[in-house]
Design a protein around this motif. Structure first.
Motif, mmCIF file in Angstrom:
data_model
loop_
_atom_site.group_PDB
_atom_site.id
_atom_site.type_symbol
_atom_site.label_atom_id
_atom_site.label_comp_id
_atom_site.label_asym_id
_atom_site.label_seq_id
_atom_site.Cartn_x
_atom_site.Cartn_y
_atom_site.Cartn_z
ATOM 1 N N UNK A 1 0.759 -1.175 -0.131
ATOM 2 C CA UNK A 1 -0.023 -0.179 -0.083
ATOM 3 C C UNK A 1 0.856 1.154 -0.050
ATOM 4 N N UNK A 2 0.361 2.229 -0.496
ATOM 5 C CA UNK A 2 0.897 3.792 -0.360
ATOM 6 C C UNK A 2 0.905 4.197 0.838
ATOM 7 N N UNK A 3 2.138 4.231 1.538
ATOM 8 C CA UNK A 3 2.201 5.136 2.830
ATOM 9 C C UNK A 3 2.540 6.388 2.912
ATOM 10 N N UNK A 4 3.451 6.986 1.749
ATOM 11 C CA UNK A 4 3.571 8.252 1.450
ATOM 12 C C UNK A 4 3.932 8.648 0.097
ATOM 13 N N UNK A 5 3.592 9.784 -0.133
ATOM 14 C CA UNK A 5 4.100 10.297 -1.491
ATOM 15 C C UNK A 5 4.541 11.945 -1.513
ATOM 16 N N UNK A 6 5.479 11.960 -2.162
ATOM 17 C CA UNK A 6 6.073 13.557 -2.232
ATOM 18 C C UNK A 6 6.267 13.886 -3.746
ATOM 19 N N UNK A 7 5.714 14.899 -3.895
ATOM 20 C CA UNK A 7 5.603 15.690 -5.383
ATOM 21 C C UNK A 7 6.523 16.947 -5.041
ATOM 22 N N UNK B 1 1.084 20.416 -17.839
ATOM 23 C CA UNK B 1 1.811 19.345 -17.029
ATOM 24 C C UNK B 1 1.578 19.588 -15.639
ATOM 25 N N UNK B 2 2.015 20.926 -15.100
ATOM 26 C CA UNK B 2 1.858 21.376 -13.860
ATOM 27 C C UNK B 2 0.310 21.377 -13.327
ATOM 28 N N UNK B 3 -0.400 21.926 -14.166
ATOM 29 C CA UNK B 3 -1.815 21.787 -13.880
ATOM 30 C C UNK B 3 -2.609 20.398 -13.789
ATOM 31 N N UNK B 4 -2.030 19.640 -14.647
ATOM 32 C CA UNK B 4 -2.454 18.262 -14.455
ATOM 33 C C UNK B 4 -2.290 17.622 -13.256
ATOM 34 N N UNK B 5 -0.837 17.602 -12.936
ATOM 35 C CA UNK B 5 -0.254 16.954 -11.659
ATOM 36 C C UNK B 5 -0.888 17.815 -10.354
ATOM 37 N N UNK C 1 -3.253 15.291 -7.985
ATOM 38 C CA UNK C 1 -2.689 15.291 -6.589
ATOM 39 C C UNK C 1 -3.723 15.815 -5.492
ATOM 40 N N UNK C 2 -4.060 17.027 -5.750
ATOM 41 C CA UNK C 2 -5.094 17.670 -4.887
ATOM 42 C C UNK C 2 -6.268 17.292 -4.673
ATOM 43 N N UNK D 1 -8.159 5.194 -3.703
ATOM 44 C CA UNK D 1 -7.946 6.539 -4.013
ATOM 45 C C UNK D 1 -6.734 6.918 -4.487
ATOM 46 N N UNK D 2 -5.453 6.516 -3.610
ATOM 47 C CA UNK D 2 -4.241 6.929 -4.009
ATOM 48 C C UNK D 2 -3.696 6.011 -5.204
ATOM 49 N N UNK D 3 -4.029 5.008 -5.257
ATOM 50 C CA UNK D 3 -3.690 4.020 -6.414
ATOM 51 C C UNK D 3 -4.116 4.523 -7.862
ATOM 52 N N UNK D 4 -5.614 5.116 -7.657
ATOM 53 C CA UNK D 4 -6.023 5.791 -8.901
ATOM 54 C C UNK D 4 -5.343 7.214 -9.369
ATOM 55 N N UNK D 5 -4.932 7.938 -8.162
ATOM 56 C CA UNK D 5 -3.863 9.082 -8.402
ATOM 57 C C UNK D 5 -2.574 8.604 -9.115
#
Length: 108
Positions: free
Chosen positions: A12-18, A32-36, A40-41, A85-89
């Motif tokens: 599972x996802x424990x943490x993500x950093x962008x 690209x910035x707008x899409x990311x 994420x948000x 939800x995070x896997x979908x992200x």
């Protein structure tokens, strides 16, 4: 370039950093910035709304940085919602990376 780092535990996802900026277009027109950002948000907001999880969220003052950590001690049902939800992200981010690999890289 935008860097996305995903930290997993028990599949599972424990943490993500962008972090970083795509710089794929002028300020206000960087698709690209707008899409990311939207992906994420939107995903973080969906997790907060649909699961009630108490995520740890850190943001940079000037943008270009987001770190989200999934807390320990959630019920199994809540954790399942968060992970879906995070896997979908992540799938959405990988789709962006596939088309715009000069501007975003993902380490999973």
């Amino acid at each position: 370039m935008i860097h996305a780092n995903i930290t997993r535990y028990y599949n599972g996802i424990k943490q993500f950093t962008i972090s970083g900026h795509a710089e794929s277009g002028p300020y206000g027109y960087d698709l690209v910035c707008a899409g990311v950002s939207a992906v994420t948000f939107g995903s973080v907001n969906a997790v907060l709304e649909m699961s009630g999880a108490d995520l740890s969220i850190e943001q940079g003052g000037e943008g270009g940085f987001l770190r989200v950590t999934v807390p320990d001690g959630m019920t199994e049902t809540t954790m399942e919602k968060v992970q879906i939800l995070f896997e979908g992200m992540l799938i959405s981010l990988k789709t962006i990376e596939k088309e715009y690999s000069d501007y975003i890289t993902i380490q999973d």
